[in-house]
Design a protein around this motif. Structure first.
Motif, PDB file in Angstrom:
ATOM      1  N   LEU A  16       0.810  -1.217   0.000  1.00 60.64           N
ATOM      2  CA  LEU A  16       0.000   0.000   0.000  1.00 60.64           C
ATOM      3  C   LEU A  16       0.847   1.272   0.000  1.00 60.64           C
ATOM      4  O   LEU A  16       0.487   2.273  -0.623  1.00 60.64           O
ATOM      5  N   VAL A  17       1.997   1.225   0.681  1.00 64.33           N
ATOM      6  CA  VAL A  17       2.852   2.413   0.781  1.00 64.33           C
ATOM      7  C   VAL A  17       3.486   2.774  -0.556  1.00 64.33           C
ATOM      8  O   VAL A  17       4.015   3.870  -0.723  1.00 64.33           O
ATOM      9  N   LEU A  18       3.389   1.873  -1.538  1.00 64.91           N
ATOM     10  CA  LEU A  18       3.879   2.195  -2.883  1.00 64.91           C
ATOM     11  C   LEU A  18       3.206   3.448  -3.433  1.00 64.91           C
ATOM     12  O   LEU A  18       3.740   4.120  -4.308  1.00 64.91           O
ATOM     13  N   VAL A  19       2.020   3.751  -2.909  1.00 64.50           N
ATOM     14  CA  VAL A  19       1.300   4.965  -3.312  1.00 64.50           C
ATOM     15  C   VAL A  19       2.130   6.202  -2.957  1.00 64.50           C
ATOM     16  O   VAL A  19       2.084   7.219  -3.657  1.00 64.50           O
ATOM     17  N   ILE A  20       2.902   6.118  -1.873  1.00 62.95           N
ATOM     18  CA  ILE A  20       3.743   7.237  -1.432  1.00 62.95           C
ATOM     19  C   ILE A  20       5.174   7.066  -1.922  1.00 62.95           C
ATOM     20  O   ILE A  20       5.745   7.944  -2.550  1.00 62.95           O
ATOM     21  N   GLU A  21       5.747   5.899  -1.617  1.00 56.18           N
ATOM     22  CA  GLU A  21       7.130   5.614  -1.998  1.00 56.18           C
ATOM     23  C   GLU A  21       7.399   4.120  -1.873  1.00 56.18           C
ATOM     24  O   GLU A  21       6.636   3.389  -1.223  1.00 56.18           O
ATOM     25  N   LYS A  22       8.476   3.676  -2.460  1.00 56.82           N
ATOM     26  CA  LYS A  22       8.869   2.275  -2.349  1.00 56.82           C
ATOM     27  C   LYS A  22       9.723   2.116  -1.101  1.00 56.82           C
ATOM     28  O   LYS A  22      10.725   2.819  -0.938  1.00 56.82           O
ATOM     29  N   ILE A  23       9.330   1.196  -0.212  1.00 52.21           N
ATOM     30  CA  ILE A  23      10.114   0.963   1.004  1.00 52.21           C
ATOM     31  C   ILE A  23      10.581  -0.493   1.044  1.00 52.21           C
ATOM     32  O   ILE A  23       9.985  -1.366   0.414  1.00 52.21           O
ATOM     33  N   SER A  24      11.636  -0.743   1.798  1.00 54.44           N
ATOM     34  CA  SER A  24      12.179  -2.097   1.914  1.00 54.44           C
ATOM     35  C   SER A  24      11.321  -2.929   2.856  1.00 54.44           C
ATOM     36  O   SER A  24      10.499  -2.409   3.613  1.00 54.44           O
ATOM     37  N   LEU A  25      11.529  -4.238   2.831  1.00 49.88           N
ATOM     38  CA  LEU A  25      10.803  -5.149   3.721  1.00 49.88           C
ATOM     39  C   LEU A  25      11.144  -4.841   5.184  1.00 49.88           C
ATOM     40  O   LEU A  25      10.267  -4.869   6.051  1.00 49.88           O
ATOM     41  N   TYR A  26      12.419  -4.502   5.441  1.00 48.96           N
ATOM     42  CA  TYR A  26      12.837  -4.169   6.805  1.00 48.96           C
ATOM     43  C   TYR A  26      12.129  -2.906   7.296  1.00 48.96           C
ATOM     44  O   TYR A  26      11.644  -2.860   8.431  1.00 48.96           O
ATOM     45  N   THR A  27      12.043  -1.896   6.438  1.00 48.52           N
ATOM     46  CA  THR A  27      11.374  -0.653   6.807  1.00 48.52           C
ATOM     47  C   THR A  27       9.894  -0.894   7.087  1.00 48.52           C
ATOM     48  O   THR A  27       9.330  -0.363   8.054  1.00 48.52           O
ATOM     49  N   ALA A  28       9.247  -1.710   6.242  1.00 49.53           N
ATOM     50  CA  ALA A  28       7.834  -2.041   6.445  1.00 49.53           C
ATOM     51  C   ALA A  28       7.642  -2.798   7.762  1.00 49.53           C
ATOM     52  O   ALA A  28       6.687  -2.547   8.502  1.00 49.53           O
ATOM     53  N   THR A  29       8.575  -3.713   8.048  1.00 48.79           N
ATOM     54  CA  THR A  29       8.525  -4.482   9.303  1.00 48.79           C
ATOM     55  C   THR A  29       8.627  -3.552  10.506  1.00 48.79           C
ATOM     56  O   THR A  29       7.858  -3.654  11.465  1.00 48.79           O
ATOM     57  N   LYS A  30       9.574  -2.629  10.421  1.00 47.29           N
ATOM     58  CA  LYS A  30       9.792  -1.656  11.501  1.00 47.29           C
ATOM     59  C   LYS A  30       8.535  -0.822  11.738  1.00 47.29           C
ATOM     60  O   LYS A  30       8.121  -0.628  12.888  1.00 47.29           O
ATOM     61  N   GLN A  31       7.919  -0.349  10.681  1.00 48.43           N
ATOM     62  CA  GLN A  31       6.742   0.511  10.794  1.00 48.43           C
ATOM     63  C   GLN A  31       5.537  -0.251  11.340  1.00 48.43           C
ATOM     64  O   GLN A  31       4.801   0.260  12.197  1.00 48.43           O
TER      65      GLN A  31
END
Length: 312
Positions: free
Chosen positions: A75-90
């Motif tokens: 879903l965050v691809l709508v804003i920017e591409k994030i890594s799996l680690y960043t998504a996990t952290k969030q």
């Protein structure tokens, strides 16, 4: 203007409040719940749970949270591409922040902290989409479960209420409240690419099937001999009713446990089995992610946002 030093102190205080608050609520619920006999619970763990069973249950919990992380990353691809680690952290930091807030609303703020202020509204909106699809599935599967179990009257009452709500929302979709309306909300949903929506739905279905079947296998472990469809229908009904009630995440097993006892006693399943299974599900799917998420809350740095490149 607040100085950077003051901001750092405020951030530290907020982080400590979130982490210590989360740990306190977990401890308080585990130590002072009169319905739980931890001596009996530990005895059940020793006799029922082998290492292989615990690992099997942990796999479900890891997969459950991993699918949620993939949903958020998608879903965050709508804003920017994030890594799996960043998504996990969030996601895990959000779970921790939402532990002692009504219906986990603190999760929204927890995730928003990882993005520039100008993106806050979009992050909150995306988190609503992320959780919303899960709620829609819970309602759909729950209604099917109620119908299968023979709660026909309740099924049609709920369908009627749902239709009334949808009719009201349709008639008031253009009503403007402080610049927001249902029509605008639907437009924003339509702006998200179909591929992202499709992937979100598939991941949400996979996640629902994961945690509902974790519940199912725990009943099998306790020797409950009820046919698959009846047991799964009861589980979906429990999730539907429990999710409809206002609650705090740290009270999750109390709410689900109470609803589960009401449904499962109709199947002649002992109350203590239902309560222990609800508690074990809570430990694996709420407490464990919160313990890991507490680490991400503590290492959160405001300068990571300040130095971040603007999204396009």
């Amino acid at each position: 203007m607040i100085s950077n030093k003051t901001k750092q102190y405020l951030t530290l205080i907020i982080k400590l409040v979130i982490v210590f608050g989360a740990f306190y609520f977990i401890y308080d619920k585990l130590a002072h719940d009169d319905k739980l006999s931890w001596k009996q619970f530990s005895g059940i763990l020793q006799h029922k749970f082998t290492i292989s069973w615990i690992l099997f249950m942990l796999c479900f919990s890891v997969l459950n949270r991993f699918l949620e992380i993939l949903k958020w990353k998608n879903l965050v691809l709508v804003i920017e591409k994030i890594s799996l680690y960043t998504a996990t952290k969030q996601v895990l930091a959000g779970v921790t922040a939402g532990l002692f807030t009504p219906n986990g609303i603190g999760e929204y703020a927890g995730k928003a902290l990882y993005f520039p202020k100008k993106e806050t509204k979009r992050v909150l909106f995306l988190n609503l989409i992320c959780n919303g699809i899960q709620m829609v599935l819970t309602i759909v599967f729950g209604l099917i479960g109620l119908l299968y179990l023979g709660y026909t009257m309740y099924f049609f009452i709920l369908i009627g209420i749902g239709l009334l709500v949808l009719t009201f929302l349709f008639l008031t979709k253009n009503a403007n409240i402080k610049g927001y309306s249902i029509a605008l909300f639907l437009e924003k949903i339509a702006e998200i690419p179909k591929k992202i929506h499709q992937k979100n739905i598939l991941l949400a279905i996979a996640r629902y099937l994961t945690f509902s079947h974790q519940y199912y296998f725990l009943f099998l472990l306790f020797g409950v001999e009820i046919d698959y469809f009846t047991l799964m229908a009861t589980i979906t009904a429990v999730y539907f009713i429990a999710s409809s009630l206002p609650s705090f995440q740290f009270l999750d097993f109390v709410v689900k446990g109470g609803v589960a006892i009401w449904f499962f006693e109709k199947l002649n399943i002992d109350e203590y089995i239902v309560l222990f299974i609800s508690t074990f599900m809570w430990l694996l799917n709420v407490v464990l992610p919160v313990l890991i998420g507490s680490y991400f809350v503590l290492i959160y740095k405001t300068q990571d946002i300040a130095t971040k490149k603007p999204s396009h």
